[in-house]
Write a protein that holds these residues in place. Structure first.
Motif, PDB file in Angstrom:
ATOM      1  N   UNK A 269      33.483  30.146  36.701  1.00 47.04           N
ATOM      2  CA  UNK A 269      33.879  31.493  37.103  1.00 47.04           C
ATOM      3  C   UNK A 269      34.181  31.586  38.585  1.00 47.04           C
ATOM      4  N   UNK A 270      33.356  30.940  39.407  1.00 44.77           N
ATOM      5  CA  UNK A 270      33.568  30.975  40.857  1.00 44.77           C
ATOM      6  C   UNK A 270      34.880  30.288  41.234  1.00 44.77           C
ATOM      7  N   UNK A 271      35.219  29.228  40.538  1.00 44.95           N
ATOM      8  CA  UNK A 271      36.502  28.558  40.793  1.00 44.95           C
ATOM      9  C   UNK A 271      37.661  29.511  40.523  1.00 44.95           C
ATOM     10  N   UNK A 306      30.328  31.880  49.752  1.00 43.53           N
ATOM     11  CA  UNK A 306      31.578  31.150  49.577  1.00 43.53           C
ATOM     12  C   UNK A 306      32.774  32.095  49.473  1.00 43.53           C
ATOM     13  N   UNK A 307      32.581  33.215  48.811  1.00 44.98           N
ATOM     14  CA  UNK A 307      33.658  34.196  48.688  1.00 44.98           C
ATOM     15  C   UNK A 307      34.000  34.781  50.058  1.00 44.98           C
ATOM     16  N   UNK A 308      32.979  35.183  50.807  1.00 41.07           N
ATOM     17  CA  UNK A 308      33.212  35.773  52.129  1.00 41.07           C
ATOM     18  C   UNK A 308      33.906  34.775  53.048  1.00 41.07           C
ATOM     19  N   UNK A 309      33.441  33.529  53.033  1.00 40.11           N
ATOM     20  CA  UNK A 309      34.041  32.501  53.878  1.00 40.11           C
ATOM     21  C   UNK A 309      35.509  32.291  53.534  1.00 40.11           C
ATOM     22  N   UNK A 310      35.823  32.244  52.254  1.00 38.31           N
ATOM     23  CA  UNK A 310      37.209  32.033  51.836  1.00 38.31           C
ATOM     24  C   UNK A 310      38.112  33.175  52.295  1.00 38.31           C
ATOM     25  N   UNK A 311      37.661  34.417  52.053  1.00 41.07           N
ATOM     26  CA  UNK A 311      38.481  35.576  52.408  1.00 41.07           C
ATOM     27  C   UNK A 311      38.710  35.634  53.917  1.00 41.07           C
TER      28      UNK A 311
END
Length: 656
Positions: A269-271, A306-311
């Motif tokens: 799901x995270x991918x 990981x989501x925050x870092x990506x955005x």
């Protein structure tokens, strides 16, 4: 893009010409939001006297064309020129320094109106745009403009409006209508919530199954294409509004799970989430992405980091709900219950206030009062951390048609109240739900705002839902508490006499809606300082009628939140508390409910449960003074369940 805004802003002016009575020459225009500094002059000047729109800089051509079309809608053809003709009055648009008390904002502007020239100076193009909005409001139905000198700027840099279109889809034309309205009132953020448990409503080229009809529980197959969202972003930019898209994660994501057959917090799901976010950031030109992250149990500790870092690596600033997940200091928090102490104690954390700004929980008259009187972020003005506030519309419950959201929730009246407060700043601490006690200064302050609000209702919203009636003139005397010992039918002195001794009143207050005790009391302050269970109160007022007549009234005793699965009233009752209203001693019967006794169900649309969206109650008034008596018994403050909280209240307001 700008043309549609003009159709809204200026065609409404045409309606006003037909509907608005001529004002006395000494009456000032009704401005919302009221400018920070204004000096009124005596003259009204005919707009036809001005012979040109002057812009020396070609960079302001669009602004000049906007004004030109605005005036054309009024029947005035005024050419755009590079310089003013000698001895001919002109309208001058320019950029320049705007000296204010405490703001260097590019949203500041100056507006000076004399017989020789109208000059609008914007600190930036946004300021110039806002000056044009104020000029529009200064024009009367006779195409005259009031002479004045204005210096204006916002108290908060973030003045937002949020709509949830994930649960109940809204078509593009209705979204644009809302954007036009908030632009006219100087709001600058459009928070667009379009993913939910109910449905995922934004197209993904990578994962088209996200918007497949079978994954949606309501409005099946209704979603926004990438082209749609790009169009909205462009539409907003033309109006100096920033779109803040929200992709809710990892909570409020049941639609994602149905479509992708996996939980967001799983490894697979995270991918998928990361791929969606990369696609989003590559596709849309927006500075922020709201990731939600509230009301969910975090099972994958790596998900949010990981989501925050990506955005952030994609060049977007991240916003999340507070309370919510464990965010980084760089994440902007949007407060929904947290009381601005934990977050605001850290000067490195920026935040947006949405506490007490969920208008889906509010009675229409309560919403305008509460928002107007409230204090955003508990501050008089914003700072580097406290950016401002966002007004939120959460129609959790299914609606029969999109427009019902605006009939069942007082959206546009609340927007105007929020525009006033977020632009001017100030207000009072706490959440206050009534106009004010007799003798308090706040009554006159609200009366002045309500006077402007009603003028805007009549002038600009004649063809749109605007559920609000004047209430600040109504003066009520309250009698109690009387101990009813759990017998809600028990009678006491005020209903046992035809001549109530007014000296026995416990208090006197103004308004049309009174919440004696809110379901969120004592956090939300109702009328009674110390409300007691198993008591009965009474309220009385007098209304004058010039003749014998049937008068339309708004009458209600239980404002059902559009976010709860609350029961409909039982047949033959106003509410579950045995409340009553009598006019000249005659009992006014409750409505014949279309869904009497229906058990709460978020999939069962409300039809007539609220006075603002059902037929008005017709009350016979005699010529002269008419006495209204309201009986307000209550038992336990503990509601039947959390979906049916006990909101001890009443609304009685004549249509004016």
């Amino acid at each position: 893009m700008i043309k549609t805004l003009l159709i809204f802003l200026l065609a409404l002016n045409i309606n006003a010409v037909a509907q608005t009575a001529e004002k006395p020459l000494n009456e000032k225009p009704a401005l919302i939001p009221m400018p920070q500094q204004i000096e009124w002059k005596k003259e009204w000047i005919a707009l036809k006297n001005y012979k040109g729109i002057v812009v020396e800089s070609a960079s302001l051509q669009k602004e000049a064309e906007l004004l030109q079309r605005q005036l054309k809608e009024l029947g005035l053809i005024i050419p755009i020129k590079k310089s003013a003709a000698p001895n001919k009055p002109s309208i001058v648009l320019e950029l320049g320094k705007v000296s204010t008390l405490d703001s260097s904002s590019e949203e500041a502007y100056k507006l000076n109106i004399t017989a020789s020239a109208i000059t609008i100076t914007g600190a930036g193009k946004a300021g110039l745009f806002y000056g044009l909005q104020t000029l529009k409001q200064l024009i009367d139905s006779g195409k005259n403009v009031k002479a004045c000198n204005i210096t204006d700027w916002p108290s908060f840099s973030w003045r937002g409006y949020m709509i949830d279109a994930g649960r109940n889809y809204q078509p593009m034309d209705l979204l644009k209508q809302q954007i036009d309205v908030i632009a006219a009132y100087k709001l600058n953020i459009f928070h667009f919530h379009f993913t939910e448990d109910i449905a995922w409503r934004l197209e993904s080229k990578l994962y088209p199954q996200l918007t497949a009809p079978e994954t949606m529980l309501r409005n099946k197959g209704k979603f926004y294409t990438q082209k749609d969202l790009k169009e909205l972003i462009s539409y907003c930019k033309a109006r100096h509004i920033t779109v803040v898209p929200e992709i809710d994660m990892p909570g409020h994501s049941a639609a994602f799970k149905r479509a992708m057959k996996t939980d967001m917090q799983s490894d697979s799901g995270l991918v998928i989430v990361k791929n969606i976010l990369k696609e989003f950031c590559d596709t849309f030109d927006v500075p922020y992405l709201h990731i939600g992250a509230d009301e969910v149990k975090i099972t994958n500790k790596n998900f949010l980091p990981e989501v925050i870092s990506l955005v952030e690596k994609q060049g977007k600033k991240v916003i999340g709900w507070e309370p919510g997940g464990e965010f980084t200091e760089s994440t902007i928090r949007q407060l929904w219950i947290e009381d601005a102490t934990k977050v605001s104690a850290n000067p490195k954390v920026k935040y947006i206030d949405s506490r007490h700004l969920y208008i889906n929980h509010m009675d229409p008259l309560e919403s305008v009062v509460s928002i107007f009187k409230g204090k955003i972020a508990n501050l008089d003005k914003g700072n580097d951390a406290a950016l401002g506030g966002t007004l939120c519309v959460w129609p959790d419950r299914r609606v029969n048609k999109p427009e019902d959201v605006f009939m069942q929730t007082s959206v546009y009246p609340a927007v105007l109240a929020f525009a006033e407060r977020s632009w001017r700043g100030g207000g009072q601490p706490d959440w206050l739900t009534y106009v004010g006690l007799d003798g308090s200064k706040e009554v006159n302050v609200f009366k002045e705002f309500e006077h402007r609000l009603i003028k805007h209702k009549n002038r600009y919203f004649s063809k749109m839902p605007f559920p609000y009636q004047p209430q600040a003139h109504l003066k009520w005397k309250f009698y109690g508490p009387f101990s009813n010992q759990g017998d809600l039918t028990k009678q006491f002195y005020p209903e046992e006499t035809n001549d109530i001794d007014t000296s026995k009143a416990a208090l006197t207050a103004f308004g049309g809606t009174f919440i004696l005790r809110h379901w969120w009391g004592p956090l939300v302050k109702g009328l009674l300082e110390k409300p007691e269970e198993n008591t009965t109160w009474y309220a009385t007022t007098k209304i004058w009628s010039d003749k014998d007549q049937l008068q339309n009234f708004w009458i209600g005793f239980n404002n059902i939140s559009r976010s709860y699965a609350s029961d409909s009233p039982n047949e033959g009752t106003w509410d579950n508390r045995k409340s009553q209203v009598l006019v000249n001693g005659k009992l006014i019967p409750p409505p014949q409910w279309k869904q009497a006794g229906a058990k709460g169900n978020l999939e069962l649309p409300l039809i007539d449960e609220g006075y603002e969206y059902r037929e008005p109650t017709k009350v016979h008034l005699k010529k002269g003074w008419n006495t209204i008596l309201v009986k307000l018994p209550v038992g336990s403050f503990k509601g039947k369940d959390w979906q049916n909280p006990e909101k001890w209240m009443f609304t009685v307001v004549p249509w004016l």
